[in-house]
Motif scaffolding. Structure first.
Motif, PDB file in Angstrom:
ATOM      1  N   ASN A  44      50.232  40.077  -5.003  1.00  0.00           N
ATOM      2  CA  ASN A  44      48.831  40.243  -5.393  1.00  0.00           C
ATOM      3  C   ASN A  44      47.977  40.095  -4.137  1.00  0.00           C
ATOM      4  O   ASN A  44      48.201  39.191  -3.319  1.00  0.00           O
ATOM      5  CB  ASN A  44      48.414  39.178  -6.404  1.00  0.00           C
ATOM      6  N   ASP A  83      49.077  36.815  -1.730  1.00  0.00           N
ATOM      7  CA  ASP A  83      49.876  35.672  -2.182  1.00  0.00           C
ATOM      8  C   ASP A  83      51.350  35.840  -1.845  1.00  0.00           C
ATOM      9  O   ASP A  83      51.775  36.826  -1.227  1.00  0.00           O
ATOM     10  CB  ASP A  83      49.626  35.352  -3.653  1.00  0.00           C
ATOM     11  N   SER A  84      52.143  34.866  -2.253  1.00  0.00           N
ATOM     12  CA  SER A  84      53.544  34.773  -1.833  1.00  0.00           C
ATOM     13  C   SER A  84      54.502  35.479  -2.773  1.00  0.00           C
ATOM     14  O   SER A  84      55.711  35.433  -2.550  1.00  0.00           O
ATOM     15  CB  SER A  84      53.951  33.296  -1.727  1.00  0.00           C
ATOM     16  N   LYS A  85      54.006  36.130  -3.802  1.00  0.00           N
ATOM     17  CA  LYS A  85      54.903  36.848  -4.695  1.00  0.00           C
ATOM     18  C   LYS A  85      55.530  38.041  -3.977  1.00  0.00           C
ATOM     19  O   LYS A  85      54.905  38.668  -3.125  1.00  0.00           O
ATOM     20  CB  LYS A  85      54.157  37.328  -5.938  1.00  0.00           C
ATOM     21  N   ASP A 104      59.563  36.176  -9.437  1.00  0.00           N
ATOM     22  CA  ASP A 104      58.179  35.742  -9.260  1.00  0.00           C
ATOM     23  C   ASP A 104      57.679  34.926 -10.449  1.00  0.00           C
ATOM     24  O   ASP A 104      56.831  34.039 -10.293  1.00  0.00           O
ATOM     25  CB  ASP A 104      57.265  36.956  -9.074  1.00  0.00           C
ATOM     26  N   ARG A 105      58.206  35.229 -11.637  1.00  0.00           N
ATOM     27  CA  ARG A 105      57.716  34.565 -12.840  1.00  0.00           C
ATOM     28  C   ARG A 105      58.427  33.247 -13.139  1.00  0.00           C
ATOM     29  O   ARG A 105      57.988  32.477 -13.984  1.00  0.00           O
ATOM     30  CB  ARG A 105      57.869  35.507 -14.039  1.00  0.00           C
ATOM     31  N   HIS A 153      52.258  30.676  -4.353  1.00  0.00           N
ATOM     32  CA  HIS A 153      52.198  30.517  -5.803  1.00  0.00           C
ATOM     33  C   HIS A 153      53.241  29.535  -6.315  1.00  0.00           C
ATOM     34  O   HIS A 153      53.287  29.273  -7.525  1.00  0.00           O
ATOM     35  CB  HIS A 153      52.353  31.872  -6.496  1.00  0.00           C
ATOM     36  N   ARG A 154      54.057  28.964  -5.443  1.00  0.00           N
ATOM     37  CA  ARG A 154      55.008  27.916  -5.793  1.00  0.00           C
ATOM     38  C   ARG A 154      54.854  26.758  -4.816  1.00  0.00           C
ATOM     39  O   ARG A 154      54.784  26.964  -3.595  1.00  0.00           O
ATOM     40  CB  ARG A 154      56.452  28.431  -5.751  1.00  0.00           C
ATOM     41  N   SER A 194      60.539  40.806  -9.608  1.00  0.00           N
ATOM     42  CA  SER A 194      59.447  40.541 -10.543  1.00  0.00           C
ATOM     43  C   SER A 194      59.801  39.372 -11.454  1.00  0.00           C
ATOM     44  O   SER A 194      58.967  38.500 -11.730  1.00  0.00           O
ATOM     45  CB  SER A 194      59.148  41.792 -11.372  1.00  0.00           C
TER      46      SER A 194
END
Length: 435
Positions: free
Chosen positions: A297, A291-293, A433-434, A141-142, A430
């Motif tokens: 997810n 995913d990579s978080k 992740d954002r 996700h990045r 968390s």
């Protein structure tokens, strides 16, 4: 004040949760509760993948096995999870090599690959309705994570000879997953996904057919170690030459030595309505995705074209009042196309994690073993964990000991403080992740 009871806090006693898996399952007739005095070679505590696999392998080896399940077989995380059958251990090989050295890391890789092969074989023989499908995508996700993922793919291919995995750039990933949220990743075609409850029920059928005496709604209240070990439920006393703890996230405080190293956390899954042609626009080749978080997810399609999406943080042991809303939010972030999709099923479950995310295998006494703490990587590894415990009971403990030698530290603060400390950690991750 009564102690929190993780076995009953979020579920109805003796009933499966209202999951998509339970709705489509071919149910088993309930097994009777254990009563009176029972003697056996081995008593297994817990009717998930670990316990069922152990019981099946020992019964096939000719041992007299009793399995005690506090609720229903497959009731816990084994029957509720995302169904992803991942290759490798929960930690990547780079981290394992630093932790235990290259030689042991390679041996652990071999066990993990055997775990996947064993799961595929048992599912094909005993639960074809579980519908194993190949392919798991790791989605970054990045953008800054992609080079590291691609380096790891090269390592596995070149140093471990693992050619089933390949790197994905952004365009390749976008062709497989209909979302703009990801920048690249990898595709592992040796991994895959299945219906976990159907798989658990298939293992239970096979175990019972092999001679395992399965008892449901038979909660263990006390274990007195000795020779034999005395295992007490509310209505029965089981005397066994060996006892295997296989309770994972639903262990609670039943075995304090394991509880100090294995902590329960919750996760949540939703199943949308059948999506028709949209389903294959979201996941083109029916692979599973994770995913990579850190607050991960994970998602896949059901056989009837629903999105099965897992995600959402949990900072307490009680499930939220609106599980659907908790998991819908990250789902719509990944797939805005699903903003108006109806949620047909929403459920939660409790899994066991460790500090370093590696499973916790332990010999608690000469004739008492435990395996748990799979940290979200348990479909295959729990299946193998049961087989390794069966080998140890038969006197061939080398492979069980290999897993047991991997360090699993105690949680800081013990069972009293681990929850607030985890809350702080999860909030931080968390937020990360954002960012």
């Amino acid at each position: 004040m009564a102690r929190f009871d993780i076995l009953t806090a979020n579920d109805r006693d003796g009933e499966y949760p209202g999951s998509y898996y339970a709705a489509v399952a071919t149910p088993l007739a309930p097994f009777a509760a254990a009563e009176g005095e029972i003697a056996c070679d081995v008593c297994v505590i817990g009717g998930g993948f670990t316990g069922l696999s152990a019981a099946l392998h020992m019964a096939e080896a000719g041992l007299d096995v009793v399995l005690l399940e506090a609720q229903r077989v497959g009731f816990g995380a084994s029957g509720r999870n995302g169904g992803q059958v991942g290759t490798g251990q929960r930690l990547e090989q780079d981290a394992l090599e630093r932790m235990v050295g290259v030689e042991r890391a390679r041996a652990l890789w071999g066990l993990a690959q055997e775990a996947v092969a064993l799961t595929k074989d048992l599912a094909a023989r005993h639960a074809p309705e579980a519908g194993f499908a190949p392919g798991v995508i790791h989605a970054d996700h990045r953008a800054r994570y992609v080079p590291e993922t691609h380096d790891y793919v090269r390592k596995l291919r070149e140093e471990y000879g693992f050619e089933a995995i390949r790197a994905l750039d952004r365009d390749e990933l976008r062709a497989l997953v209909g979302s703009d949220a990801y920048h690249g990743g990898s595709l592992d075609m040796a991994a895959g996904h299945l219906d976990p409850l159907a798989y658990a029920l298939g293992l239970a059928r096979a175990a019972a057919a092999a001679g395992v005496r399965v008892f449901e709604r038979s909660r263990v209240v006390r274990v007195v170690e000795g020779d034999p070990v005395r295992v007490e439920t509310g209505r029965a006393v089981v005397r066994a030459g060996h006892v295997l703890w296989a309770a994972n996230g639903y262990l609670g405080h039943a075995e304090k030595r394991v509880a100090a190293r294995v902590m329960p956390i919750n996760n949540f899954i939703v199943a949308t309505e059948p999506l028709g042609d949209l389903a294959r626009q979201l996941i083109a080749e029916n692979h599973a995705v994770a995913d990579s978080k850190f607050v991960i997810n994970y998602f896949r399609l059901s056989p009837d074209g629903r999105m099965l999406f897992g995600g959402g943080e949990s900072y307490g042991y009680r499930f939220p009042a609106d599980i659907a809303a908790k998991a819908r939010r990250p789902m719509v972030e990944i797939f805005p196309q699903l903003a108006d999709a109806k949620i047909d099923y929403a459920w939660g479950g409790t899994l066991g994690i460790t500090v370093n995310r590696m499973p916790h295998f332990a010999r608690l006494a000469g004739n008492v073993l435990s395996a748990s703490g799979y940290s979200g990587h348990g479909v295959a590894m729990a299946t193998l964990g049961g087989k390794l415990m069966a080998e140890a009971v038969a006197g061939q403990a080398g492979r069980f000991d290999l897993m047991a030698e991997v360090p699993t530290p105690r949680f800081p603060g013990g069972t009293a403080l681990r929850t607030p400390l985890l809350v702080l950690a999860m909030l931080w991750f968390s937020l990360r992740d954002r960012l």
